[in-house]
Design an enzyme around this catalytic site. Structure first.
Site, PDB file in Angstrom:
ATOM      1  N   HIS A  79       0.844  -1.214   0.000  1.00  0.00           N
ATOM      2  CA  HIS A  79       0.000   0.000   0.000  1.00  0.00           C
ATOM      3  C   HIS A  79       0.872   1.254   0.000  1.00  0.00           C
ATOM      4  CE1 HIS A  79      -3.729   2.162   1.879  1.00  0.00           C
ATOM      5  NE2 HIS A  79      -3.023   2.997   1.127  1.00  0.00           N
ATOM      6  N   HIS A 133       1.534   5.318  -2.234  1.00  0.00           N
ATOM      7  CA  HIS A 133       1.090   6.311  -3.218  1.00  0.00           C
ATOM      8  C   HIS A 133       2.326   6.849  -3.927  1.00  0.00           C
ATOM      9  CE1 HIS A 133      -3.005   6.403  -1.525  1.00  0.00           C
ATOM     10  NE2 HIS A 133      -2.374   6.130  -0.394  1.00  0.00           N
ATOM     11  N   LEU A 134       2.409   6.593  -5.231  1.00  0.00           N
ATOM     12  CA  LEU A 134       3.558   7.082  -5.994  1.00  0.00           C
ATOM     13  C   LEU A 134       3.242   8.386  -6.731  1.00  0.00           C
ATOM     14  CD1 LEU A 134       5.032   3.730  -7.396  1.00  0.00           C
ATOM     15  CD2 LEU A 134       5.785   5.056  -5.410  1.00  0.00           C
ATOM     16  N   ASN A 144      -5.238   6.384  -6.631  1.00  0.00           N
ATOM     17  CA  ASN A 144      -5.744   7.764  -6.546  1.00  0.00           C
ATOM     18  C   ASN A 144      -4.762   8.782  -7.113  1.00  0.00           C
ATOM     19  OD1 ASN A 144      -3.992   7.452  -4.354  1.00  0.00           O
ATOM     20  ND2 ASN A 144      -5.165   8.805  -3.016  1.00  0.00           N
ATOM     21  N   ASP A 170      -9.048   3.320  -2.325  1.00  0.00           N
ATOM     22  CA  ASP A 170      -8.215   4.025  -1.355  1.00  0.00           C
ATOM     23  C   ASP A 170      -8.261   5.542  -1.554  1.00  0.00           C
ATOM     24  OD1 ASP A 170      -6.481   3.907   0.891  1.00  0.00           O
ATOM     25  OD2 ASP A 170      -4.921   4.654  -0.444  1.00  0.00           O
ATOM     26  N   HIS A 183     -10.617   0.715   1.605  1.00  0.00           N
ATOM     27  CA  HIS A 183     -10.335   1.875   2.467  1.00  0.00           C
ATOM     28  C   HIS A 183     -11.587   2.091   3.313  1.00  0.00           C
ATOM     29  CE1 HIS A 183      -8.925   6.185   3.135  1.00  0.00           C
ATOM     30  NE2 HIS A 183     -10.182   6.243   3.518  1.00  0.00           N
ATOM     31  N   HIS A 208      -5.094  -0.286   6.118  1.00  0.00           N
ATOM     32  CA  HIS A 208      -4.690   0.560   7.257  1.00  0.00           C
ATOM     33  C   HIS A 208      -5.625   0.529   8.477  1.00  0.00           C
ATOM     34  CE1 HIS A 208      -7.330   3.198   4.986  1.00  0.00           C
ATOM     35  NE2 HIS A 208      -6.381   3.648   4.171  1.00  0.00           N
ATOM     36  N   ASN A 256      -4.855   9.713   7.497  1.00  0.00           N
ATOM     37  CA  ASN A 256      -6.187   9.138   7.396  1.00  0.00           C
ATOM     38  C   ASN A 256      -6.115   7.636   7.146  1.00  0.00           C
ATOM     39  OD1 ASN A 256      -8.909   9.104   7.263  1.00  0.00           O
ATOM     40  ND2 ASN A 256      -9.063   9.975   5.212  1.00  0.00           N
ATOM     41  N   ASP A 288       1.487   2.788   3.557  1.00  0.00           N
ATOM     42  CA  ASP A 288       0.592   3.881   3.142  1.00  0.00           C
ATOM     43  C   ASP A 288       1.418   5.144   2.883  1.00  0.00           C
ATOM     44  OD1 ASP A 288      -1.608   5.322   2.387  1.00  0.00           O
ATOM     45  OD2 ASP A 288      -2.575   5.325   4.341  1.00  0.00           O
TER      46      ASP A 288
HETATM   47  O1  DOR Z   1      -3.569   9.812   4.867  1.00  0.00           O
HETATM   48  C1  DOR Z   1      -3.876   9.359   3.770  1.00  0.00           C
HETATM   49  N1  DOR Z   1      -3.331   9.842   2.645  1.00  0.00           N
HETATM   50  N2  DOR Z   1      -4.796   8.395   3.711  1.00  0.00           N
HETATM   51  C2  DOR Z   1      -5.314   7.981   2.536  1.00  0.00           C
HETATM   52  O2  DOR Z   1      -6.151   7.117   2.551  1.00  0.00           O
HETATM   53  C3  DOR Z   1      -4.892   8.592   1.274  1.00  0.00           C
HETATM   54  C4  DOR Z   1      -3.549   9.173   1.415  1.00  0.00           C
HETATM   55  C5  DOR Z   1      -3.172  10.070   0.265  1.00  0.00           C
HETATM   56  O3  DOR Z   1      -3.410   9.714  -0.883  1.00  0.00           O
HETATM   57  O4  DOR Z   1      -2.562  11.135   0.517  1.00  0.00           O
END
Ligand code: DOR
Length: 424
Positions: free
Chosen positions: A60, A62-63, A94, A151, A178, A231, A277, A304
């Site tokens: 999990h 985010h790139l 996302n 997510d 999520h 998470h 989050n 995350d």
């Molecule tokens: O804190 C978070 N940031 N929770 C998420 O579910 C998304 C993530 C984000 O994409 O920044």
């Protein structure tokens, strides 16, 4: 074919036969042999005193590419991942636009070709993550998406979540959920409780997470579907998952290092690096996350990793973006705050993640891809912002003393990261 030998490391290999102080001989992208007296190689790395793990897999992260390269991109993100010991990462959909169709997925895969870690995209469960219309999951799965997710933009409708779970299963895939009820979250920015009251910040109740976990467990159980809960941050959520597992529900779950390393008292300085989050919860939740990671209720540690630009973080708490930059601290936080049991670390960072996504990994043996993470378990250092190679410097652990440090990361026989000392 190029050969590489790792000499004298302590091989941690809960699922493999060969463990203990052994050399590893790599030919091309594969492990050729494990033992002693393995002959000479083109290159030798002395890893004596260090610990060799099967490559860590982060299910999990985010790139941010495409669309938000000012926060992170696939090259910078995977280098940060490699520095954290991750040989493979699952990137969430996302992005902007979302990974909800073949062309965006193809773009991610092509950018990932020269990356420092393997990239397994997770496709969006619904178009534009809007929760209204399912994506072409079959096409995305055939391209290499290892799962589907909502997510960052939770699916509010139970009927839509059920449809997504069923559709994913048709293609042998599953949903990474999520769990957040947006109505209950409201305008909340941190955990709802005494600390949010003291700070005068709107709270996010634990019920926002737990009601959705309950919903998706019931859907999985009632319809015989598989679900992965992302998470997990509360004791109540863990209790629900533990009971569901005992009943035989097909559920796996993950938690992130910040949920076992920090609680909502960390928000007291209005430092938005603590804004995430789900939010940092209470000391009792921290204890529950640790227990569940150690007893196997929580299957995996996932970062995350959510990098943000400083202009989105160095602002008023209520307005700041949610997310913690997590690749580079995950392993150290686990060693410092969770366990120094190497088999347990291997299970949580490698064996179980590999099983969840159905990709190779989790074991060191002849013939498998040479994906390896090497760490100095005794290293102690204080995390500095300058040491972070991710574009996202948004870590609440900067300035904290940590233990255990990744020194080398090898992906398909390629040394993609070596270092460690610079952080000390
Ligand atoms: O804190 C978070 N940031 N929770 C998420 O579910 C998304 C993530 C984000 O994409 O920044």
């Amino acid at each position: 074919m190029k050969t590489l030998k790792l000499c004298g490391g302590e091989v941690v290999n809960p699922d493999g036969e060969k463990k203990g102080r052994l050399d590893i001989f790599i030919e091309g992208d594969r492990i050729k042999s494990i033992g002693t007296d393995l002959g000479s190689a083109d290159e030798t790395i002395d890893v004596s005193g260090k610990t060799v793990f099967p490559g860590f897999i982060d299910i999990h992260c985010h790139l941010r590419e495409p669309g938000q390269e000012y926060k992170e991109d696939i090259m910078s993100g995977t280098y940060a991942a490699a520095k954290g010991g991750f040989t493979a990462v699952c990137c969430m959909p996302n992005t902007v636009p979302a990974i909800d169709n073949a062309s965006v997925c193809a773009l991610v895969l092509s950018k990932a070709q020269n990356a420092s870690a393997k990239v397994y995209p997770v496709g969006a469960a619904t178009k534009e993550l809007k929760g209204k219309e399912l994506t072409e999951m079959g096409e995305l799965a055939a391209m290499g998406c290892v799962a589907f997710s909502d997510d960052g933009r939770p699916i509010g409708s139970g009927a839509m979540m059920l449809a997504a779970m069923q559709y994913a299963q048709t293609y042998g895939s599953f949903i990474m959920a999520h769990e957040e009820c947006l109505d209950l979250k409201g305008t909340g920015v941190m955990n709802e409780g005494l600390n949010s009251t003291i700070l005068g910040l709107p709270g996010i109740p634990r019920a926002a997470e737990e009601t959705m976990i309950a919903r998706d467990l019931i859907l999985a159980e009632s319809y015989g579907l598989r679900v992965h809960i992302q998470h997990v941050s509360t004791r109540g959520g863990i209790t629900l998952i533990r009971a569901a597992k005992q009943r035989g529900v097909s559920v796996t779950c993950e938690s992130a290092p910040h949920y076992f390393s920090a609680d909502d008292s960390w928000c007291s300085g209005y430092d938005a690096r603590t804004k995430v989050n789900p939010p940092l919860r209470t000391p009792d939740d921290v204890a529950a996350v640790k227990e569940a990671l150690l007893d196997g209720t929580i299957d995996a540690i996932a970062t995350d990793h959510a990098p943000h630009h400083k202009d989105e973080k160095n602002i008023e708490y209520a307005l700041a973006a949610f997310g913690i930059s997590g690749f580079e601290t995950a392993f150290s936080l686990a060693v410092t705050n969770l366990t120094q049991d190497n088999d347990k670390l291997a299970a949580l960072f490698s064996v179980n993640p590999s099983r969840i996504i159905g990709k190779p990994g989790g074991v060191i043996k002849e013939g498998v891809p040479a994906d390896l993470t090497i760490a100095d378990m005794e290293a102690e250092y204080t995390l500095t912002e300058q040491s972070l190679v991710s574009k996202g410097k948004n870590s609440p652990f900067i300035g904290h003393a940590l233990r255990g440090l990744v020194t080398h990361t090898i992906v398909d026989g390629r040394l993609v990261y070596s270092g460690g000392a610079s952080c000390k």
